[in-house]
Design a protein around this motif. Sequence first.
Motif, PDB file in Angstrom:
ATOM      1  N   VAL A  39       9.606   1.278  -2.431  1.00  0.00           N
ATOM      2  CA  VAL A  39       8.333   2.001  -2.455  1.00  0.00           C
ATOM      3  C   VAL A  39       8.560   3.487  -2.197  1.00  0.00           C
ATOM      4  N   ALA A  40       7.597   4.310  -2.583  1.00  0.00           N
ATOM      5  CA  ALA A  40       7.601   5.761  -2.341  1.00  0.00           C
ATOM      6  C   ALA A  40       8.846   6.435  -2.925  1.00  0.00           C
ATOM      7  N   GLU A  41       9.386   5.872  -4.003  1.00  0.00           N
ATOM      8  CA  GLU A  41      10.579   6.422  -4.672  1.00  0.00           C
ATOM      9  C   GLU A  41      11.821   6.397  -3.779  1.00  0.00           C
ATOM     10  N   ILE A  42      11.813   5.531  -2.763  1.00  0.00           N
ATOM     11  CA  ILE A  42      12.948   5.407  -1.849  1.00  0.00           C
ATOM     12  C   ILE A  42      13.535   4.008  -2.026  1.00  0.00           C
ATOM     13  N   PRO A  43      14.755   3.887  -2.513  1.00  0.00           N
ATOM     14  CA  PRO A  43      15.326   2.560  -2.767  1.00  0.00           C
ATOM     15  C   PRO A  43      15.375   1.652  -1.545  1.00  0.00           C
ATOM     16  N   THR A  44      15.514   2.229  -0.331  1.00  0.00           N
ATOM     17  CA  THR A  44      15.641   1.397   0.870  1.00  0.00           C
ATOM     18  C   THR A  44      14.332   1.233   1.639  1.00  0.00           C
ATOM     19  N   ALA A  45      13.231   1.744   1.118  1.00  0.00           N
ATOM     20  CA  ALA A  45      11.923   1.552   1.753  1.00  0.00           C
ATOM     21  C   ALA A  45      11.235   0.337   1.141  1.00  0.00           C
ATOM     22  N   PHE A  46      10.530  -0.422   1.970  1.00  0.00           N
ATOM     23  CA  PHE A  46       9.822  -1.586   1.436  1.00  0.00           C
ATOM     24  C   PHE A  46       8.622  -1.925   2.310  1.00  0.00           C
ATOM     25  N   VAL A  47       7.752  -2.744   1.772  1.00  0.00           N
ATOM     26  CA  VAL A  47       6.581  -3.247   2.496  1.00  0.00           C
ATOM     27  C   VAL A  47       6.556  -4.759   2.356  1.00  0.00           C
ATOM     28  N   ALA A  48       6.350  -5.463   3.482  1.00  0.00           N
ATOM     29  CA  ALA A  48       6.226  -6.932   3.488  1.00  0.00           C
ATOM     30  C   ALA A  48       4.848  -7.278   4.033  1.00  0.00           C
ATOM     31  N   GLU A  49       4.093  -8.075   3.286  1.00  0.00           N
ATOM     32  CA  GLU A  49       2.683  -8.313   3.635  1.00  0.00           C
ATOM     33  C   GLU A  49       2.337  -9.790   3.560  1.00  0.00           C
ATOM     34  N   TYR A  50       1.405 -10.186   4.425  1.00  0.00           N
ATOM     35  CA  TYR A  50       0.882 -11.560   4.362  1.00  0.00           C
ATOM     36  C   TYR A  50      -0.583 -11.534   4.760  1.00  0.00           C
ATOM     37  N   GLY A  51      -1.370 -12.362   4.092  1.00  0.00           N
ATOM     38  CA  GLY A  51      -2.794 -12.474   4.400  1.00  0.00           C
ATOM     39  C   GLY A  51      -3.638 -11.676   3.436  1.00  0.00           C
ATOM     40  N   SER A  52      -4.926 -11.569   3.771  1.00  0.00           N
ATOM     41  CA  SER A  52      -5.851 -10.816   2.926  1.00  0.00           C
ATOM     42  C   SER A  52      -7.029 -10.359   3.771  1.00  0.00           C
ATOM     43  N   GLY A  53      -7.667  -9.304   3.293  1.00  0.00           N
ATOM     44  CA  GLY A  53      -8.869  -8.829   3.966  1.00  0.00           C
ATOM     45  C   GLY A  53      -8.579  -8.080   5.251  1.00  0.00           C
ATOM     46  N   SER A  54      -9.658  -7.809   5.983  1.00  0.00           N
ATOM     47  CA  SER A  54      -9.593  -7.041   7.222  1.00  0.00           C
ATOM     48  C   SER A  54      -9.537  -7.957   8.449  1.00  0.00           C
ATOM     49  N   PRO A  55      -8.976  -7.406   9.548  1.00  0.00           N
ATOM     50  CA  PRO A  55      -8.357  -6.093   9.642  1.00  0.00           C
ATOM     51  C   PRO A  55      -6.984  -6.067   8.990  1.00  0.00           C
ATOM     52  N   VAL A  56      -6.551  -4.878   8.605  1.00  0.00           N
ATOM     53  CA  VAL A  56      -5.180  -4.690   8.132  1.00  0.00           C
ATOM     54  C   VAL A  56      -4.408  -4.026   9.266  1.00  0.00           C
ATOM     55  N   ILE A  57      -3.480  -4.758   9.843  1.00  0.00           N
ATOM     56  CA  ILE A  57      -2.678  -4.245  10.954  1.00  0.00           C
ATOM     57  C   ILE A  57      -1.255  -4.023  10.459  1.00  0.00           C
TER      58      ILE A  57
END
Length: 483
Positions: A84-102
């Motif tokens: 992500v963000a044009e950085i090969p070693t950056a990443f985001v891991a996500e689970y769930g849906s809706g609010s709140p987003v923590i």
Amino acid sequence: MIKKITLALVAFFTLTTHLSHAQSPKAEKLKREVVNSVESNYEALTDLSDRIWSFEEIAFQETQSSAALADYAESLGFTVTRGVAEIPTAFVAEYGSGSPVIGILGEFDALPGLSQNKVPYKSPLNEGAPGHGCGHNLFGVASLGAAAAIKEQIESGELKGTIRFYGTPAEEKFFGKLWMIRAGLFEDVDVVMDWHPGPETKTAVQKGLALVDFQVEFFGQAAHASSDPWNGRSAGDALELYTAGINYYREHVKPTVRIHYHIQTAGEVVNVVPDYSRIWVRVRDSSREGLIPVYERVQAMAEGAAIMANVDFKVNLISGVHEILVNRTGSATLQQNLEKLGPISYTDDEQDFARKIQEATGKPQIGLVSKIEPMEETLENSMGGSTDVGDVSWVVPTIRLSATTAPNGTPWHSWAVVAAGGMSIGHKGMAYAAKALSMTMVDLFTNPELVKSVQAEFKEKKGDYVYKGFVPEGPPPINSKLQ
């Protein structure tokens, strides 16, 4: 005065609502379950941390470390977005849906030249190689462990909302979070959790320092240093004049200002007038507002040095960070969870290891201090270090923790932190951080009023300020010559 009264009312409202919420049987049950989750995964988390410790990868080069964390998250059922963000070693891991987003932050870069064996005296594992002198091998793993514990509760239906782990590279140099912010990766987040390895366990409620990094290049004319030096224009002279200016300027800045520099090149051989020189400069102050005039003055000195040496010059912005916008409402919730957990317990062998490190580094041999201090007052000028978490804290409310991973008094960014972070002292701090962070996230997921109060303090303190990052145009400097 009105602002102080408003903040006091926010704090009072938060305290009363949270004290009421603290007695919720469901929340207390879920806290026990997330703690149990961290404990049941302790061996896997420790193994992951030790692998990252052994990779010893520096800023924007954390290929193995990033992959290990992302792969682990994927194996647990998170949806992982890499690069992500044009950085090969950056990443985001996500689970769930809706609010709140923590959200929760995880770093994993090492520092150059700090390779060290897991022994309480200086002993490089790979001479001259990097090492985790800031404990980041523990940082990303603990945060992911906390995210995983929350993920289990969302999966079972006990919690509703979204948990998001941010794999954030290059904190020690370049500040990767700046490009992640620029890419909009925090725009929909309600609250962010963060922690950092340290010599004590406490809520982190000090602001640290804002900073800016820039590079100055001088361009002259090469010549023989003996036979015709009059034909040369020395970039080395310009660099020396520049550093002299900086050092004279130190007497005339406020006590909160720090100026560092690293001479990167100033010529290759003694008998050639150098036609090129380069220096990396860092300016800090307790606020971005105080930083700017110092930054502008030190840039102007580069022009003066170039004029005196009759050379050309160029100033290149690298990046910079804000001071931390402290959220005391969220910190009060975290403090309660620290007190609920109690201090970390250590074995006699661990205390002996700690005292030997203290002896080797010339510190009082008091071992590991195991206690939970009351939450500190936030100082106007707290000094200390700097972090790109500061920029995140101006974009979304951020709650921060320090957990013990090295002996009290240990010099940070040193071999001693690397040694402790690769053995059980570091492992215990990592697990403790994961527990405290996940417990606090339980409060955020189960108490909407707490989230609103955290956000209210954030909005009040930020006021009309419009965030703008110290980040140059163009892609992140993945292959920068600063490496």
